[in-house]
Design an enzyme around this catalytic site. Structure first.
Site, mmCIF file in Angstrom:
data_model
loop_
_atom_site.group_PDB
_atom_site.id
_atom_site.type_symbol
_atom_site.label_atom_id
_atom_site.label_comp_id
_atom_site.label_asym_id
_atom_site.label_seq_id
_atom_site.Cartn_x
_atom_site.Cartn_y
_atom_site.Cartn_z
ATOM 1 N N THR A 96 0.894 -1.138 0.224
ATOM 2 C CA THR A 96 -0.008 0.079 0.044
ATOM 3 C C THR A 96 0.823 1.091 0.036
ATOM 4 O OG1 THR A 96 -2.091 -1.060 0.782
ATOM 5 C CG2 THR A 96 -1.752 1.226 1.437
ATOM 6 N N GLY A 98 -10.314 -3.029 1.801
ATOM 7 C CA GLY A 98 -9.154 -3.180 2.450
ATOM 8 C C GLY A 98 -9.756 -1.752 3.710
ATOM 9 N N ASP A 99 -8.831 -1.895 4.817
ATOM 10 C CA ASP A 99 -8.846 -0.593 5.560
ATOM 11 C C ASP A 99 -8.329 0.615 5.123
ATOM 12 O OD1 ASP A 99 -5.901 -2.058 4.720
ATOM 13 O OD2 ASP A 99 -5.234 -0.093 6.906
ATOM 14 N N THR A 126 -0.798 0.471 6.846
ATOM 15 C CA THR A 126 0.158 -0.564 6.317
ATOM 16 C C THR A 126 -0.084 -1.969 6.686
ATOM 17 O OG1 THR A 126 0.813 -1.119 4.215
ATOM 18 C CG2 THR A 126 1.510 -0.095 5.552
ATOM 19 N N GLY A 127 -0.899 -3.095 5.535
ATOM 20 C CA GLY A 127 -1.231 -4.066 6.702
ATOM 21 C C GLY A 127 -1.966 -5.024 6.689
ATOM 22 N N GLY A 172 -5.541 -5.647 6.193
ATOM 23 C CA GLY A 172 -6.547 -4.936 6.191
ATOM 24 C C GLY A 172 -8.176 -5.286 6.986
HETATM 25 N N1 ASP Z 1 -3.928 -2.995 3.609
HETATM 26 C C1 ASP Z 1 -4.031 -2.784 2.134
HETATM 27 C C2 ASP Z 1 -5.083 -3.525 2.519
HETATM 28 O O1 ASP Z 1 -5.760 -4.743 3.290
HETATM 29 C C3 ASP Z 1 -2.461 -3.760 1.835
HETATM 30 C C4 ASP Z 1 -1.773 -3.791 2.829
HETATM 31 O O2 ASP Z 1 -1.270 -2.264 3.166
HETATM 32 O O3 ASP Z 1 -0.898 -4.061 2.610
HETATM 33 O O4 ASP Z 1 -5.545 -3.538 1.154
#
Ligand code: ASP
Length: 344
Positions: A212, A242-243, A263-264, A266
């Protein structure tokens, strides 16, 4: 914690502004002395050093540097944090290395579906978009939603009709094709098919799975802004959101506290209401930025999720915590020097 930028005599400047007679001098002082700050990220995860060639690393760093420079120039000139975060994120969206815009990952259906958000900490206005298939720079459409739609969140076809009506050129899905993301989808599908049996054959890193981009900024007027953009997670179901475009989940900004872009994983960041929790810990508990950032990340970890975030507060303090092995990230330090890091 990273200290604030260009902090020189900030309080002194403030107290002098009212009494300065010469308007030109006054303007120069305001432009030269008010503090500002910028932090960006290009995704957190297991970033495998052994798979990273020196050339690839240079390209990632160059991409982050370009984005940082674009946002920094705007802030230095006295431009708004909204403009700075949008500009930085747009460049990361155009860079195929990052999972946003051009480099978006593929859904299980082989499509690309993009999410993004932007928030103005001064007015608490926000714009978010989800499940876009034909928008090159989702962050800019999010800003249009904030400024022109009368809504906060729009998705799919309706959002793209709104984009067209506002002069945004739609691009073909082909624009988002990158071989590396396509191969990652095939690898994950193969691994799924073979179940536990062949799992060892497929080394699936977070770079294959997600990523992200995001930016948070404080401008010379004291306004905070946050922007986030993503292709989501590889092999996600079509329609999954996602988030990143969830206000209070992966994106939030409030002049009273801070600006956050996450980021992560979500799903976990949504359930932990990461970005708003961080702000709320500062607003209602009086917690400092760094502690609040770590607290929300610990909450994500407890639920079983991983990732990171970037945050900047109204004083220019910055936090960039993550609980993965790496996070593509950058900020500008006290002397205006660009700091770009990938690993822990
Ligand atoms: N947070 C993002 C999502 O879940 C993906 C990411 O940040 O790696 O869409």
């Amino acid at each position: 914690m990273v200290a604030l930028l260009a902090a020189t005599a900030f309080n002194q400047t403030r107290s002098q502004e009212g009494s300065t007679k010469n308007p030109a001098t006054s303007e120069t002082m305001q432009t030269n002395q008010k503090k500002f700050g910028l932090v960006i990220h290009g995704g957190a995860g297991t970033i495998d050093r052994s798979r990273m060639t020196p050339e690839a690393e240079r390209e990632y760093r160059a991409g982050l540097e370009r984005a940082l420079a674009a946002g920094y120039e705007i802030l230095k000139r006295g431009g708004s944090s909204l403009d700075a975060t949008e500009a930085a994120v747009r460049l990361l969206e155009d860079d195929p290395h990052f999972n946003a815009g051009k480099g978006a990952v593929f859904t299980s259906a082989g499509t690309n579906e993009l999410d993004a958000a932007i928030m103005d900490g001064n007015t608490l206005k926000a714009g978010t978009v989800a499940s876009l298939k034909h928008i090159r720079n989702p962050v800019s459409l999010a800003r249009l939603v904030m400024e022109k739609s009368g809504h906060v969140m729009m998705d799919g076809e309706g959002a793209e009709v709104f984009a067209k009506e506002n002069g945004v050129q739609l691009v073909d899905q082909k624009y988002f094709f990158t071989q590396e993301r396509w191969d990652a989808l095939q690898k994950i599908k193969e691994a799924e098919k073979s179940g536990g049996a062949g799992a060892k054959k497929f080394i699936i890193t977070d770079q294959d799975r997600h990523g992200t981009v995001g930016a948070v900024a404080l401008d010379r007027q004291g306004n905070l802004a946050a922007a986030t953009s993503t292709g989501g997670t590889t092999n996600k179901r079509a329609g999954r959101i996602g988030d990143s475009p969830i206000i209070g989940g992966g994106t939030y900004a409030n002049n009273a506290t801070c600006a956050v872009s996450a980021t992560g994983d979500g799903e976990y960041f949504i359930r932990a209401t990461v970005a708003h929790d961080l702000s709320a810990l500062m607003e209602y508990r009086g917690m400092k930025l760094q502690e609040a950032a770590q607290t929300v990340l610990d909450k994500v970890a407890k639920l079983g999720g991983s990732g990171g975030l970037i945050a900047i507060d109204a004083k220019g303090n910055m936090a960039l915590p993550f609980n993965t092995s790496g996070m593509y990230r950058g900020h500008v330090d006290l002397d205006g020097k660009f700091v770009i890091e990938i690993y822990k």
